[in-house]
Design a protein around this motif. Sequence first.
Motif, short mmCIF file in Angstrom:
data_model
loop_
_atom_site.label_atom_id
_atom_site.label_comp_id
_atom_site.label_asym_id
_atom_site.label_seq_id
_atom_site.Cartn_x
_atom_site.Cartn_y
_atom_site.Cartn_z
N ILE A 4 0.84 -1.20 0.00
CA ILE A 4 0.00 0.00 0.00
C ILE A 4 0.88 1.25 0.00
O ILE A 4 0.61 2.22 -0.72
CB ILE A 4 -0.95 0.00 1.22
N ALA A 5 1.96 1.22 0.81
CA ALA A 5 2.89 2.35 0.84
C ALA A 5 3.55 2.54 -0.53
O ALA A 5 3.72 3.68 -0.99
CB ALA A 5 3.95 2.12 1.92
N ILE A 6 3.92 1.45 -1.17
CA ILE A 6 4.51 1.53 -2.52
C ILE A 6 3.48 2.13 -3.48
O ILE A 6 3.82 2.97 -4.33
CB ILE A 6 4.97 0.14 -2.99
N GLY A 7 2.23 1.71 -3.35
CA GLY A 7 1.17 2.25 -4.20
C GLY A 7 0.98 3.74 -4.00
O GLY A 7 0.80 4.48 -4.97
N ILE A 8 1.03 4.19 -2.74
CA ILE A 8 0.90 5.62 -2.47
C ILE A 8 2.05 6.39 -3.12
O ILE A 8 1.85 7.44 -3.74
CB ILE A 8 0.85 5.88 -0.95
N SER A 9 3.26 5.85 -2.99
CA SER A 9 4.41 6.48 -3.65
C SER A 9 4.24 6.50 -5.16
O SER A 9 4.58 7.49 -5.83
CB SER A 9 5.70 5.72 -3.29
N ASN A 10 3.69 5.42 -5.69
CA ASN A 10 3.42 5.33 -7.12
C ASN A 10 2.44 6.42 -7.57
O ASN A 10 2.65 7.10 -8.57
CB ASN A 10 2.86 3.94 -7.44
N GLY A 11 1.37 6.59 -6.79
CA GLY A 11 0.38 7.60 -7.10
C GLY A 11 0.93 9.01 -6.93
O GLY A 11 0.64 9.90 -7.74
N LEU A 12 1.71 9.22 -5.87
CA LEU A 12 2.33 10.53 -5.66
C LEU A 12 3.20 10.92 -6.84
O LEU A 12 3.11 12.05 -7.35
CB LEU A 12 3.19 10.49 -4.39
N LEU A 13 4.03 9.99 -7.28
CA LEU A 13 4.90 10.27 -8.42
C LEU A 13 4.08 10.54 -9.68
O LEU A 13 4.41 11.42 -10.47
CB LEU A 13 5.86 9.10 -8.65
N GLY A 14 2.98 9.79 -9.82
CA GLY A 14 2.11 10.02 -10.97
C GLY A 14 1.47 11.39 -10.94
O GLY A 14 1.41 12.08 -11.96
N GLY A 15 1.01 11.80 -9.76
CA GLY A 15 0.41 13.12 -9.64
C GLY A 15 1.40 14.25 -9.85
O GLY A 15 1.05 15.31 -10.37
N LEU A 16 2.66 14.03 -9.47
CA LEU A 16 3.68 15.06 -9.56
C LEU A 16 4.36 15.13 -10.92
O LEU A 16 4.75 16.20 -11.37
CB LEU A 16 4.75 14.82 -8.49
N THR A 17 4.52 13.97 -11.57
CA THR A 17 5.31 13.93 -12.81
C THR A 17 4.56 13.35 -14.01
O THR A 17 5.03 13.48 -15.14
CB THR A 17 6.59 13.09 -12.61
#
Length: 247
Positions: free
Chosen positions: A130-143
């Motif tokens: 889940i933490a990896i998924g949140i990081s994945n989404g964060l990176l998607g939203g930012l970049t």
Amino acid sequence: MDAPVFAIFALAALVGGFVSGFSGFAMGLVVSGVWLHIITPMQTATLIAGYGLLTQGYGIFKLRSSLDLRKAWPLALGTVVGIPIGVGILSYLNPIYLQLFVGVLLMIYAVYGLARPVFAPMKIGTGADIAIGISNGLLGGLTGLGGIISTISCQWRGWPKDLQRAVFQPVLFLAFVVISISQAAAGSITKDTLVLYALGAPFLVAGLWSGFRLFGKIDDETFRKTVLALLLVAGLSLLASTLPSLR
């Protein structure tokens, strides 16, 4: 759009579809480098999300026998949570330095992975996923690179290529659903963009179909190296987009 420009647009869609069919991701990396020169950034972003639903949906259908939602749902949940957070952070953070940092990390990871043997398989629990998924989404939203971290995490586990794609492609599909809904709410899906979508879809599907046929003929090691090569391209792409702003 005149005939020569449309030919360039269609060729990019064909190649982007092929890369997505072969690797399961990176369609946006391929087409954006071309489309941003001939259509608006908003149209480019909208088409990438819309075509992403098509490419990821097709991949999920083709790999349906390998789907394991127990493995995919933590990454998917975290990604859905992370995307709006990443988008919100953009209002307070200059993304240039983040993109530069992520680009360098991707290049180091890809070069290291290409130069050494296969990573030893890792066991990752639900909470970490889940933490990896949140990081994945964060990176998607930012970049805009919404599937990079989930793709890397699937590599770490040492899964066969079919299972890797059967996990990270549903995550990408869900990410594109969230992005498309956000775009619709923001009013960025226009009539002209829908016309472009319809005109480019046959070329994208043709590339997608041919790429998937080639995917079925490669082994796990070739797939691993292909993913690493595309991650290297992603890192270079981020650097190329940020360096002019640092001058």
